[in-house]
Scaffold this motif. Sequence first.
Motif, PDB file in Angstrom:
ATOM      1  N   HIS A  75       0.668  -1.468  -0.135  1.00  0.00           N
ATOM      2  CA  HIS A  75      -0.272   0.475   0.162  1.00  0.00           C
ATOM      3  C   HIS A  75       1.111   1.102  -0.051  1.00  0.00           C
ATOM      4  O   HIS A  75       1.555   1.770   0.752  1.00  0.00           O
ATOM      5  CB  HIS A  75      -0.650   0.116   1.033  1.00  0.00           C
ATOM      6  CG  HIS A  75      -1.747  -1.406   1.026  1.00  0.00           C
ATOM      7  ND1 HIS A  75      -3.093  -1.145   0.402  1.00  0.00           N
ATOM      8  CD2 HIS A  75      -1.821  -2.250   1.877  1.00  0.00           C
ATOM      9  CE1 HIS A  75      -3.683  -2.697   1.109  1.00  0.00           C
ATOM     10  NE2 HIS A  75      -2.932  -3.393   2.181  1.00  0.00           N
ATOM     11  N   HIS A 247      -3.799 -12.485   2.999  1.00  0.00           N
ATOM     12  CA  HIS A 247      -3.338 -12.748   5.016  1.00  0.00           C
ATOM     13  C   HIS A 247      -4.083 -14.562   5.134  1.00  0.00           C
ATOM     14  O   HIS A 247      -3.675 -15.225   5.215  1.00  0.00           O
ATOM     15  CB  HIS A 247      -4.217 -11.619   5.604  1.00  0.00           C
ATOM     16  CG  HIS A 247      -4.611 -10.440   4.910  1.00  0.00           C
ATOM     17  ND1 HIS A 247      -2.987 -10.230   5.448  1.00  0.00           N
ATOM     18  CD2 HIS A 247      -5.618  -9.776   4.374  1.00  0.00           C
ATOM     19  CE1 HIS A 247      -3.509  -8.684   4.778  1.00  0.00           C
ATOM     20  NE2 HIS A 247      -4.882  -8.218   3.895  1.00  0.00           N
ATOM     21  N   ASP A 315       2.392  -6.105   2.438  1.00  0.00           N
ATOM     22  CA  ASP A 315       1.345  -5.903   3.019  1.00  0.00           C
ATOM     23  C   ASP A 315       1.999  -4.446   3.809  1.00  0.00           C
ATOM     24  O   ASP A 315       1.259  -3.598   4.563  1.00  0.00           O
ATOM     25  CB  ASP A 315      -0.033  -6.547   4.397  1.00  0.00           C
ATOM     26  CG  ASP A 315      -0.629  -5.377   4.411  1.00  0.00           C
ATOM     27  OD1 ASP A 315      -1.228  -4.446   3.380  1.00  0.00           O
ATOM     28  OD2 ASP A 315      -1.440  -5.884   5.442  1.00  0.00           O
TER      29      ASP A 315
END
Length: 416
Positions: A75, A247, A315
């Motif tokens: 991100h 995840h 992540d």
Amino acid sequence: MRIIRADRVLTGRPGEVIQDGEVAVDGAEIVSVGPRGSAGDAGEIVSVGPRGSAGEVLDLPGHTVLPGLIDAHVHLGFDATVDPVTRRSAESDHHLLLRMAENARKLISAGVTTARDLGGRGFLDLALRDAIEEGLAVGPHLLAATRPITITGGHCWYMGGEADDVPAIRRVARENLRAGADCLKVMVSGGQMTPGAPPSWVCQYSTEHIRAIVEEAATRGKGVAAHAHAHAAIRSAVEAGVATIEHCSFFTPSGHRYDPELADLVAAGGTYVCPTVHGVVWRLRDKFGSEMLDAWLDGVVAMRAAGVRLIAGTDSGFAAAGVANDTDAYVAGLEVFEQAGFGTAEIVEMATARAADACGVGAVTGTLEAGKRADLIAVRGDPLERIADLRNLTLVLVSGRAVTQTGVDTVTSSVG
Ligand SMILES: [Zn+2]
């Protein structure tokens, strides 16, 4: 043509090592990969020119050449510390775009030549992706999901992708695709970073909802990445035919509860799983306790044993309990796999060829073969002996362009 020679070349294909090998690059493309001298007589007759000039032979004794690393889950719009919901109103898109550009520079400084951005606001990821391709910004090739599709007030709602029923879901999916998204992201379960949103163990969507997104993505030949912590969310993601589950933590109200039957379903479906293993695992363990973190990591190891196709992705950008997961810490995540018992060759495959396949770009990058994009790195040492050697970057090529640690070379060499 440029020839890069090293003690060994890892092609990215499982276990394939060429001792005393070389890779020949012409422009943005790999033209040959093989043992020393295999690129033809050119290797003997060309002179060693200035860096980047035609006819350069780069001899790197003591080094390993391998495909550029792939981070399947980043991100860029998070900075790992500031609460994203608060910042949504406090930070302009202009400022955020500059922050994202800096995060992209950090990624490439860690040897990441392709990254999949799985959620940001305002289609800024597309602007950055295109700017990097034009040479206006320094970074890896980006695969942008744009706005994650989520329920009203759901996980990451503030990125702008809220939709509650199938027609609304198709609308958001189509708008993302119209804008130029490379993949679609759906928040099948709740998560941890959005105040007031459903928690990780709650499902936000049914199989029918996710199937609509998979269908919309397929109209452009794109895949879907499904954020799924809860058991039912994982099951629905597999049933709907997503490309990757993010995840896949088997989360319940009482913590991580691995389900072997469900893992078998994921493996049988051939669905890739990006367990978002990152380098701050050990610091989070100090914060949240070993029981929770160990149960999560045990689940990752068990998925591997069940035959689930795992890929690397960090992540990066998120923060939990004040612990930042920085964008340039990619290799630290690979080291966690190593400490969990994964083999080094397997980890390299998860970080290159397999990640490329999972992200839908296996035909253009992820391995070193003739015809593919010249995305590669050279590191001092041997990552098959020590994954940590991936930190010893000597050379990073993105589409054949050399990137220095400051990134300046990419800009100057690609303009004009
Ligand atoms: Zn994420």
